[in-house]
Design a protein around this motif. Structure first.
Motif, short mmCIF file in Angstrom:
data_model
loop_
_atom_site.label_atom_id
_atom_site.label_comp_id
_atom_site.label_asym_id
_atom_site.label_seq_id
_atom_site.Cartn_x
_atom_site.Cartn_y
_atom_site.Cartn_z
N ARG A 116 -22.82 18.48 -21.70
CA ARG A 116 -23.54 18.72 -20.33
C ARG A 116 -22.72 18.13 -19.16
O ARG A 116 -23.46 17.60 -18.33
CB ARG A 116 -25.01 18.41 -20.43
CG ARG A 116 -25.48 19.26 -21.45
CD ARG A 116 -27.21 18.77 -21.56
NE ARG A 116 -27.62 17.40 -21.55
CZ ARG A 116 -27.57 16.74 -22.75
NH1 ARG A 116 -27.41 17.48 -23.65
NH2 ARG A 116 -28.05 15.59 -22.72
N LEU A 117 -21.42 18.61 -19.03
CA LEU A 117 -20.72 17.78 -17.96
C LEU A 117 -20.43 18.59 -16.85
O LEU A 117 -20.16 20.10 -16.98
CB LEU A 117 -19.28 17.54 -18.72
CG LEU A 117 -18.26 16.84 -17.75
CD1 LEU A 117 -17.36 16.02 -18.81
CD2 LEU A 117 -17.38 17.61 -16.96
N SER A 118 -20.78 18.22 -15.74
CA SER A 118 -20.56 19.11 -14.48
C SER A 118 -19.45 18.02 -13.50
O SER A 118 -19.68 16.80 -13.25
CB SER A 118 -21.64 18.92 -13.69
OG SER A 118 -22.68 19.86 -14.29
N LEU A 119 -18.62 18.72 -12.84
CA LEU A 119 -17.87 18.11 -11.73
C LEU A 119 -17.12 19.03 -10.99
O LEU A 119 -16.90 20.04 -11.30
CB LEU A 119 -16.68 17.25 -12.48
CG LEU A 119 -15.47 17.64 -13.36
CD1 LEU A 119 -14.50 18.11 -12.39
CD2 LEU A 119 -15.23 16.58 -14.52
N SER A 120 -16.72 18.62 -9.87
CA SER A 120 -15.99 19.46 -8.84
C SER A 120 -14.68 18.71 -8.36
O SER A 120 -14.85 17.31 -8.11
CB SER A 120 -16.86 19.87 -7.64
OG SER A 120 -18.01 20.33 -8.02
N VAL A 121 -13.55 19.51 -8.26
CA VAL A 121 -12.67 18.72 -7.67
C VAL A 121 -12.28 19.75 -6.55
O VAL A 121 -11.67 20.94 -6.80
CB VAL A 121 -11.36 18.74 -8.68
CG1 VAL A 121 -9.98 18.37 -8.06
CG2 VAL A 121 -11.80 17.94 -9.95
N ALA A 122 -11.65 19.19 -5.20
CA ALA A 122 -11.34 19.98 -4.13
C ALA A 122 -9.79 20.19 -4.26
O ALA A 122 -9.14 19.21 -4.66
CB ALA A 122 -11.74 19.19 -2.79
N ASP A 149 -22.54 22.14 -16.28
CA ASP A 149 -23.36 22.08 -17.42
C ASP A 149 -22.54 22.59 -18.75
O ASP A 149 -23.03 23.09 -19.62
CB ASP A 149 -24.53 22.90 -17.32
CG ASP A 149 -25.50 22.13 -16.01
OD1 ASP A 149 -25.36 20.94 -16.12
OD2 ASP A 149 -26.37 23.16 -15.68
N VAL A 150 -21.10 22.02 -18.62
CA VAL A 150 -20.36 22.65 -19.60
C VAL A 150 -20.59 21.80 -21.21
O VAL A 150 -20.64 20.57 -21.07
CB VAL A 150 -18.90 22.41 -19.38
CG1 VAL A 150 -18.03 22.67 -20.69
CG2 VAL A 150 -18.44 23.84 -18.36
N VAL A 151 -20.92 22.28 -22.09
CA VAL A 151 -20.78 21.78 -23.31
C VAL A 151 -19.68 22.36 -24.33
O VAL A 151 -19.45 23.75 -24.20
CB VAL A 151 -22.37 22.19 -24.07
CG1 VAL A 151 -22.34 21.62 -25.55
CG2 VAL A 151 -23.45 21.50 -23.49
N LYS A 152 -19.12 21.74 -25.16
CA LYS A 152 -18.09 22.00 -25.91
C LYS A 152 -18.34 21.31 -27.48
O LYS A 152 -18.26 20.08 -27.57
CB LYS A 152 -16.65 21.88 -25.58
CG LYS A 152 -15.47 22.49 -26.53
CD LYS A 152 -15.59 23.73 -26.89
CE LYS A 152 -14.64 24.26 -27.87
NZ LYS A 152 -14.42 25.63 -27.95
N GLY A 185 -18.10 12.44 -24.06
CA GLY A 185 -18.01 13.63 -23.31
C GLY A 185 -18.85 13.89 -22.05
O GLY A 185 -19.30 15.09 -21.61
N ARG A 186 -19.34 12.64 -21.61
CA ARG A 186 -20.32 12.84 -20.26
C ARG A 186 -19.31 12.04 -18.93
O ARG A 186 -18.67 10.81 -19.49
CB ARG A 186 -21.46 12.36 -20.56
CG ARG A 186 -22.39 13.10 -21.54
CD ARG A 186 -23.70 12.39 -21.59
NE ARG A 186 -24.71 13.11 -22.47
CZ ARG A 186 -26.03 12.80 -22.58
NH1 ARG A 186 -26.34 11.76 -22.21
NH2 ARG A 186 -26.66 13.49 -23.58
N THR A 203 -18.46 26.15 -25.13
CA THR A 203 -19.67 26.74 -25.94
C THR A 203 -20.64 26.95 -25.05
O THR A 203 -21.47 27.82 -25.33
CB THR A 203 -20.09 25.66 -26.87
OG1 THR A 203 -19.16 24.91 -27.83
CG2 THR A 203 -21.03 26.09 -28.00
N ALA A 204 -21.22 26.19 -24.06
CA ALA A 204 -22.02 26.68 -22.80
C ALA A 204 -21.62 26.29 -21.75
O ALA A 204 -20.80 25.30 -21.54
CB ALA A 204 -23.49 26.06 -23.16
N GLY A 205 -22.18 26.60 -20.55
CA GLY A 205 -21.88 26.33 -19.32
C GLY A 205 -20.52 27.14 -18.82
O GLY A 205 -20.27 28.05 -19.34
N THR A 206 -20.52 26.82 -17.50
CA THR A 206 -19.31 27.61 -16.93
C THR A 206 -18.13 26.74 -16.32
O THR A 206 -18.44 25.57 -15.81
CB THR A 206 -19.82 28.34 -15.54
OG1 THR A 206 -20.51 27.61 -14.65
CG2 THR A 206 -20.90 29.47 -15.98
#
Length: 227
Positions: A23-29, A6-9, A217-218, A58-61
């Motif tokens: 509000r971007l989310s993603l995972s990379v193994a 849930d990252v916002v910049k 941004g999404r 700005t928000a999210g991790t």
């Protein structure tokens, strides 16, 4: 290796703001080879800068290589980056007054992860690895664009990071040289290194495991593209 939640910049623009990542989310193994694509202004470089700890959300991790980046101080972030991330840029960013070998040794001097007596030998090994060992004593300005980018890749590998981040690494190269540079990334990934590359190269799909498409941004598409 990468967990973005849930990252916002946003950046200030006049009296308002521009949303670069929304509000971007993603995972990379670990071990994946991922291309991030999208039109200019879609947030690709901002995302890469967030993953590298060059910029903060700005928000999210943003969690990369075991660290939650937004919780680190600037000095802790620099130390983390030196040991965990190799960066490759479109414009090479080599220091013009240092030789090719000295450019590759520089990150080792900063991170102090490689013993001092091993640094020149390691630089030579890496330059041989990317095919330009015979250029070690030259200044960057005397090299071709492809040779400079190979130097930059060797420098990114200096401290043996588990993650490589590359922002348009072939943007200043002709198509033949660009393919040769992308082949170097493919070889590094085959050895187990995680790679995230922002690229406009159409042929990138033949090399990567995944292609993530950004719009405004999404994430609008996230496809596996190679068996």
């Amino acid at each position: 290796m990468i967990e973005v939640t849930d990252v916002v910049k946003t950046y200030p623009l006049g009296e308002g703001e521009v949303v670069a990542v929304d509000r971007l989310s993603l995972s990379v193994a670990a071990g994946e080879f991922v291309a991030v694509v999208g039109r200019s202004g879609s947030g690709k470089t901002t995302l890469l800068n967030l993953l590298a700890g060059i910029d903060r959300p700005t928000a999210g991790t943003v969690r990369v290589a075991g660290a939650e980046l937004d919780g680190l101080s600037e000095s802790a972030l620099a130390g983390w980056r030196g040991g965990n991330v190799g960066l490759v840029f479109q414009f090479f960013q080599l220091l013009p007054t240092l030789t090719v070998a000295e450019n590759v040794m520089l990150p080792m001097d900063f991170a102090a992860k490689i013993p001092a007596v091993r640094r020149r030998d390691r630089a030579m090994e890496l330059l041989e690895r990317v095919g330009i060992g015979d250029q070690a004593g030259k200044l960057p300005a005397t090299l071709s664009g492809g040779q400079q980018q190979r130097t930059a890749i060797a420098r990114a590998l200096a401290n043996d990071p588990p993650l490589l981040l590359a922002d348009e690494p072939t943007g200043n190269l002709d198509s033949h040289t660009a393919q040769a540079v992308l082949d170097v990334f493919a070889d590094l990934n085959a050895e187990g290194r995680t790679i995230v590359v922002v690229s406009h190269e159409r042929d990138i799909r033949t090399l990567v495991n995944r292609e993530i498409t950004l719009v405004d941004g999404r994430v609008v598409a996230d496809e596996g593209v190679r068996a």
